[in-house]
Design an enzyme around this catalytic site. Structure first.
Site, PDB file in Angstrom:
ATOM      1  N   LYS A   1       0.844  -1.197   0.000  1.00 26.00           N
ATOM      2  CA  LYS A   1       0.000   0.000   0.000  1.00 26.00           C
ATOM      3  C   LYS A   1       0.877   1.244   0.000  1.00 26.00           C
ATOM      4  CE  LYS A   1      -3.771   2.136   2.692  1.00 26.00           C
ATOM      5  NZ  LYS A   1      -4.631   1.973   3.893  1.00 26.00           N
TER       6      LYS A   1
ATOM      7  N   SER B   1      -9.384   2.084   2.886  1.00 25.30           N
ATOM      8  CA  SER B   1      -8.454   2.837   2.064  1.00 25.30           C
ATOM      9  C   SER B   1      -7.442   1.963   1.331  1.00 25.30           C
ATOM     10  CB  SER B   1      -7.698   3.833   2.955  1.00 25.30           C
ATOM     11  OG  SER B   1      -6.958   3.151   3.962  1.00 25.30           O
TER      12      SER B   1
ATOM     13  N   SER C   1     -10.307  -0.197   6.879  1.00 23.71           N
ATOM     14  CA  SER C   1      -9.576  -0.133   5.607  1.00 23.71           C
ATOM     15  C   SER C   1      -8.924  -1.425   5.153  1.00 23.71           C
ATOM     16  CB  SER C   1      -8.514   0.968   5.677  1.00 23.71           C
ATOM     17  OG  SER C   1      -9.125   2.219   5.833  1.00 23.71           O
TER      18      SER C   1
END
Length: 441
Positions: A79, A148, A172
């Protein structure tokens, strides 16, 4: 089976035994990305030659008889809020465009030590909050992948990469895993370092992993649990041996409790029907209970902490670049700036209180069964969906895993969330494997 379809455990075995090379596996993943990335858009940064260079080095290490880590030659997506010394880390915002860290995040260093190939950086929402990125859901390109950690979940679901890492400050990891139909695992807070990761909230930020099986998720998480004295929530302790325990048969059939939580009225009809069928299927292995009344305030306490911490952590971005931030994020920061110290401290103090109440629940049950999301991935790309079924467990810091074992009436994945006792992550994964097999049977 195409190489990109291999799970991490099987791929690692084949590489160690010389059946395939790390370069072949990495190239297969890159070819898969080239095929699907124009539609899915899961990657924020990808340098194919750099990935292949890492893979060739892994193959040379194997040929030379050097010690090999558990993830030797396995591509992993990162990420884009984890610092990487050899790739940009832009945190999903134009305010950090071109940012080049000088050192790796602790998690990234652990992955390199384990022999993983850092394939590239996956898309995150704006500063890992709510502002959607470019990623689409592989099951339906007109639906959100969640957030996210949107790129990480989508990349694993689209079989672009067998493993990926993300973070959760609210929902997330659990939400995108549920929407994209993969396994998402969020270890107990304090088991995985957050050093070198975009800081939003010391009390809420947690690192999580994505995989296509529980065993693969355990394999990855095992390698991330190295002690880091720079993370205030970590303590020196023996590693929990997640994969080893997850593969064991439970000494007794697990006892689950179905908890609707105080936000059950936000669950869509499909979700309520699916969980009614699941509970019926499990029969005497599951019993519904109601959590103590204090849990009705958990979402509010979480919001107080999160928004106040965002106001502090993102103060520079707000002060110097407010016009470049989404209205949703600026509104959260502005509300956070108004939180009184007494409100903040009261909310933080409730974390320990709630965990004491959960200890009583876990005296009788192995895990809590509850939805991961209000429903399947919503249509549209302007929102990442609601995290409300994850909020309480993020606040408490308990381990959680989302399992892709249900579907909505339209065939879109729907995740089942299991919550375990704090710092009993291995037993949670063992229970999760048992539940997956019970449903499959």
């Amino acid at each position: 089976m195409e190489l990109y379809e291999l799970g991490a455990v099987e791929a690692a075995r084949r590489i160690r035994e010389g059946e395939i090379s790390a370069e072949q596996l990495t190239q297969a993943c890159l070819d898969r990305i080239a095929q699907l990335e124009p539609q899915v858009q899961a990657w924020a940064f990808l340098d194919s030659e750099h990935a292949l260079k890492q893979a060739r080095a892994a193959d040379e290490a194997l040929s030379a008889g050097r010690p090999l880590g558990a993830l030797h030659g396995i591509p992993v997506g990162i990420k884009d809020i984890f610092d990487t010394h050899d790739m940009p880390t832009e945190n999903g915002t134009v305010l950090h465009a071109g940012r080049r860290p000088s050192a790796d995040a602790h998690v990234v260093s652990s992955l390199r030590e384990a022999g993983a190939i850092i394939l590239g950086k996956t898309v995150t929402t704006e500063l890992a909050v709510y502002g959607p990125g470019k990623t689409r859901n592989p099951h339906d390109l007109e639906r959100t992948p969640g957030g996210s950690s949107s790129g990480s979940a989508a990349a694993v679901a689209a079989q672009m990469v067998p493993l990926a890492v993300g973070t959760q400050t609210n929902g997330s990891v659990m939400r995108p895993a549920s929407y994209c139909g993969v396994v998402g695992f969020k270890p107990s807070r304090g088991l995985v370092s957050r050093t070198g990761v975009l800081h939003l909230s010391s009390h809420l930020d947690q690192v999580g992993v994505f995989a296509r099986s529980i065993e693969d998720a355990a394999l990855l998480a095992d390698e991330l649990m190295a002690y880091d004295e720079d993370d205030m929530h970590m303590q020196p302790r023996a590693r929990p041996k997640l994969r080893e325990t997850a593969l064991q048969e439970p000494p007794l059939p697990p006892e689950l409790t179905f908890v609707k939580t105080p936000v059950w009225d936000q669950a869509e009809a499909d979700t309520q029907e699916a969980f009614a069928e699941l509970v019926e299927h499990l029969g005497d292995r599951v019993k519904e209970i109601r959590l103590p009344q204090a849990f009705e305030h958990a979402v509010t306490w979480h919001r107080t902490i999160m928004e106040s911490d965002l106001a502090l952590s993102l103060a520079r971005e707000y002060t110097e670049g407010k016009d470049k931030l989404s209205k949703t994020l600026t509104d959260m920061i502005e509300r956070g700036r108004k939180v009184l110290a007494i409100e903040y401290n009261h909310s933080v103090n409730q974390i320990g209180r709630l965990n004491e109440m959960l200890e009583e629940v876990f005296d009788s049950y192995d895990a809590i069964l509850t939805p991961a999301t209000t429903g399947v991935a919503p249509h549209g790309l302007d929102s990442t969906g609601s995290p409300v079924f994850c909020t309480t467990w993020t606040l408490c810091g308990t381990p959680a895993v989302t399992l892709p074992i249900l579907q909505g009436s339209d065939g879109i994945p729907m995740g089942v969330q299991l919550i375990g006792p704090l710092n009993d992550d291995a037993r949670l994964l063992r229970t999760a494997r048992w539940l997956t097999e019970a449903v499959a049977a």
